[in-house]
Design a protein around this motif. Structure first.
Motif, PDB file in Angstrom:
ATOM      1  N   SER A 192       0.822  -1.204   0.000  1.00  0.00           N
ATOM      2  CA  SER A 192       0.000   0.000   0.000  1.00  0.00           C
ATOM      3  C   SER A 192       0.864   1.265   0.000  1.00  0.00           C
ATOM      4  N   SER A 193       0.453   2.272  -0.784  1.00  0.00           N
ATOM      5  CA  SER A 193       1.194   3.547  -0.734  1.00  0.00           C
ATOM      6  C   SER A 193       0.966   4.216   0.618  1.00  0.00           C
ATOM      7  N   LEU A 194      -0.264   4.073   1.149  1.00  0.00           N
ATOM      8  CA  LEU A 194      -0.582   4.698   2.439  1.00  0.00           C
ATOM      9  C   LEU A 194       0.310   4.125   3.545  1.00  0.00           C
ATOM     10  N   CYS A 195       0.389   2.794   3.604  1.00  0.00           N
ATOM     11  CA  CYS A 195       1.123   2.176   4.715  1.00  0.00           C
ATOM     12  C   CYS A 195       2.628   2.270   4.528  1.00  0.00           C
ATOM     13  N   PRO A 203       3.627  11.655   4.312  1.00  0.00           N
ATOM     14  CA  PRO A 203       2.245  11.656   3.793  1.00  0.00           C
ATOM     15  C   PRO A 203       2.134  10.819   2.511  1.00  0.00           C
ATOM     16  N   ASP A 204       0.888  10.377   2.244  1.00  0.00           N
ATOM     17  CA  ASP A 204       0.632   9.499   1.095  1.00  0.00           C
ATOM     18  C   ASP A 204       0.372  10.345  -0.151  1.00  0.00           C
ATOM     19  N   ILE A 205       1.430  11.013  -0.638  1.00  0.00           N
ATOM     20  CA  ILE A 205       1.267  11.929  -1.788  1.00  0.00           C
ATOM     21  C   ILE A 205       2.303  11.631  -2.879  1.00  0.00           C
ATOM     22  N   LEU A 230       1.260  -4.378  -6.191  1.00  0.00           N
ATOM     23  CA  LEU A 230       1.769  -3.069  -5.776  1.00  0.00           C
ATOM     24  C   LEU A 230       0.722  -2.002  -6.021  1.00  0.00           C
ATOM     25  N   ASP A 231       0.538  -1.162  -5.006  1.00  0.00           N
ATOM     26  CA  ASP A 231      -0.237   0.064  -5.170  1.00  0.00           C
ATOM     27  C   ASP A 231       0.695   1.045  -5.874  1.00  0.00           C
ATOM     28  N   GLY A 232       0.474   1.244  -7.173  1.00  0.00           N
ATOM     29  CA  GLY A 232       1.382   2.078  -7.969  1.00  0.00           C
ATOM     30  C   GLY A 232       0.972   3.534  -8.024  1.00  0.00           C
ATOM     31  N   ASP A 233       0.089   3.973  -7.097  1.00  0.00           N
ATOM     32  CA  ASP A 233      -0.417   5.361  -7.107  1.00  0.00           C
ATOM     33  C   ASP A 233      -0.945   5.706  -8.508  1.00  0.00           C
ATOM     34  N   THR A 234      -0.540   6.861  -9.048  1.00  0.00           N
ATOM     35  CA  THR A 234      -1.053   7.240 -10.381  1.00  0.00           C
ATOM     36  C   THR A 234      -0.246   6.587 -11.509  1.00  0.00           C
ATOM     37  N   LEU A 264      -1.002  16.406  -7.862  1.00  0.00           N
ATOM     38  CA  LEU A 264      -0.630  15.958  -6.516  1.00  0.00           C
ATOM     39  C   LEU A 264      -1.685  14.982  -6.007  1.00  0.00           C
ATOM     40  N   LYS A 265      -1.313  13.706  -5.990  1.00  0.00           N
ATOM     41  CA  LYS A 265      -2.249  12.684  -5.534  1.00  0.00           C
ATOM     42  C   LYS A 265      -2.406  12.751  -4.025  1.00  0.00           C
ATOM     43  N   LYS A 266      -3.638  12.664  -3.566  1.00  0.00           N
ATOM     44  CA  LYS A 266      -3.887  12.548  -2.121  1.00  0.00           C
ATOM     45  C   LYS A 266      -4.577  11.211  -1.900  1.00  0.00           C
TER      46      LYS A 266
HETATM   47 MG    MG Z   1      -2.536   4.179  -2.156  1.00  0.00          MG
END
Ligand code: MG
Ligand code: SPV
Length: 431
Positions: A192-195, A203-205, A230-234, A264-266
């Motif tokens: 996870s990108s968050l974890c 921060p998860d950005i 994998l959480d690859g975000d954007t 900017l991904k949140k």
């Molecule tokens: Mg994520």
């Protein structure tokens, strides 16, 4: 002549198995059960050979008269078909989650007067080495990478737990529970990108860059065998994404999920409380298509994550995107929601399944956590990801432990609620 039955889940025969057969021979005709592949995955681990190869392997053991497939880890099908006079098993199942199966077998045998024979379990250097060899094989990139697709085809729903370190990877790998006389475990891991960000105090950005994320993945790969998503975000720039696809594929990661946001991904769980911009269908489709062109194996999956419900753009937009991203080559669709009520997720799944029966659907029920895996599966979901629960579980306990030590000027008061040090040492395998 009496029948002695034993069940194997192994892909390698070592002296422990030969010992079981030698003992079984004393009781009569020896029938070996090959536990079916879906049951073996729940009971033990993913097999490295097919069920046909297993059957041939067991048949080649001197003293084995017949090999059958055992469909139920609880032995019911075998008992109904075969009524074996004896069931032979190593005595290692007397403790731990397996003891529930032992209890069920005892009850079944009692129904018709069969007998349980337990043989002292063989555990020595040779057995340990054979076990390690199987684990090493499962961890090889070419085996690990393809396993997610295999699981999707095999299981009603693939259960994935978040990992952000070697230790959390080990928890995903080794946690086995018993429920209603059946064992169960997670199928894979979500990075996870968050974890991954939270664990670094960031921060998860998309601040934690891909090089750092790859370090996390490497730590997990080193100590586990289960497939990784994998959480690859954007996915970043399409020009960068293609390189990352190659790297992930080469390292044995099974899938990357990228979300249709730009700038900017949140984190999605903020929803519309923060400014987040959804990518256009055209741009995001082009990124998926570029990733697909870069991919070298059919095993690796590029999954498109749709943020329309998070950003309150409506169901129609979500479905339109799902169709467009699938047409662009997405190997799966992740639909996300931050509502407590799962009804918008169900509506999406039902609508998408009416249009597309095959493309895997992925969900992350952090907010809509009342829905069960069985219900999700009924609505066509293929992968369920528990995206952050391990971090959220650990953090409060670490804070309160730190507070107690600070208040008491010593660690005695907290010790009884901590894992004994000898157990934490045992958690880690030594070569
Ligand atoms: Mg994520
Ligand atoms: C993550 O785990 O980082 C995710 C899922 O992207 S969520 O946090 O729900 O957006």
């Amino acid at each position: 002549m009496k029948t002695a039955y034993t069940c194997f889940t192994t892909d390698i025969i070592h002296e422990g198995h030969l010992n079981i057969i030698e003992n079984a021979k004393k009781y009569g005709r020896v029938v070996v059960g090959a536990l079916s592949i879906p049951e073996s995955i729940r009971y033990n681990r993913f097999p490295t050979i097919s069920i046909e190869e297993r059957i041939a392997l067991y048949k080649s053991i001197p003293g084995v008269d017949e090999v059958i497939v055992q469909e139920d880890m609880g032995y019911r099908d075998v008992v109904e078909k075969l009524h074996p006079d004896y069931i032979i098993h190593g005595d290692n199942w007397k403790t731990g989650p397996e003891s529930a199966i032992r209890k069920k077998v005892e009850e079944l045998l009692k129904e018709y007067g069969g007998e349980l024979i337990e043989i002292p379990y063989t555990y020595n250097e040779e057995v340990k080495k054979a076990d390690r060899r199987l684990q090493e094989k499962l961890a090889m990139p070419e085996y690990r990478r393809e396993r997610l697709r295999q699981l999707i085809d095999m299981q009603p729903i693939v259960k994935v737990m978040e990992a952000h370190s070697g230790l959390t990877g080990l928890i995903c790998e080794k946690t086995v529970v018993e429920r209603d006389g059946r064992l169960d475990q997670f199928d894979g891991m979500w990075v996870s990108s968050l974890c991954d960000s939270t664990d670094r105090g960031k921060p998860d950005i998309e601040l934690v860059d891909m090089t750092s994320r790859l370090r996390t993945i490497d730590d997990i790969l080193e100590v586990t065998t289960k497939p990784i998503i994998l959480d690859g975000d954007t996915g970043g720039l399409a020009e960068h994404f293609v390189y990352n696809v190659r790297t992930l594929e080469r390292s044995g990661v099974s899938a990357v999920i990228i979300e249709d946001k730009v700038g900017l991904k949140k984190n999605s769980l903020f929803g519309t409380e923060v400014k987040q911009t959804q990518d256009s269908i055209e741009n995001f489709s082009a990124k998926i298509a570029a990733g697909k062109r870069a991919r070298l194996t059919d095993d690796f999956m590029i999954i498109a994550r749709i943020e329309s419900l998070i950003l309150e753009q409506g169901m129609k937009d979500a479905i339109e995107r799902a169709e467009a991203f699938t047409a662009a080559g997405a190997d799966g669709i992740m639909i996300h929601s931050r509502k407590k009520d799962p009804s918008e997720i169900i509506e999406f799944c039902d609508s998408f399944r009416a249009l597309d029966k095959r493309t895997p659907i992925v969900v992350v029920p952090t907010s809509f956590n009342s829905i069960t895996e069985e219900e999700l599966s009924e609505h066509g979901v293929n992968i369920v990801i528990y995206a952050n629960q391990l971090v959220r579980a650990a953090f409060p306990v670490m804070v309160s432990t730190a507070e107690e030590i600070l208040k008491n000027h010593r660690a005695l008061e907290v010790d009884s609620s901590l894992m004994p040090f000898k157990d934490i040492i045992r958690l880690i395998d030594e070569l």
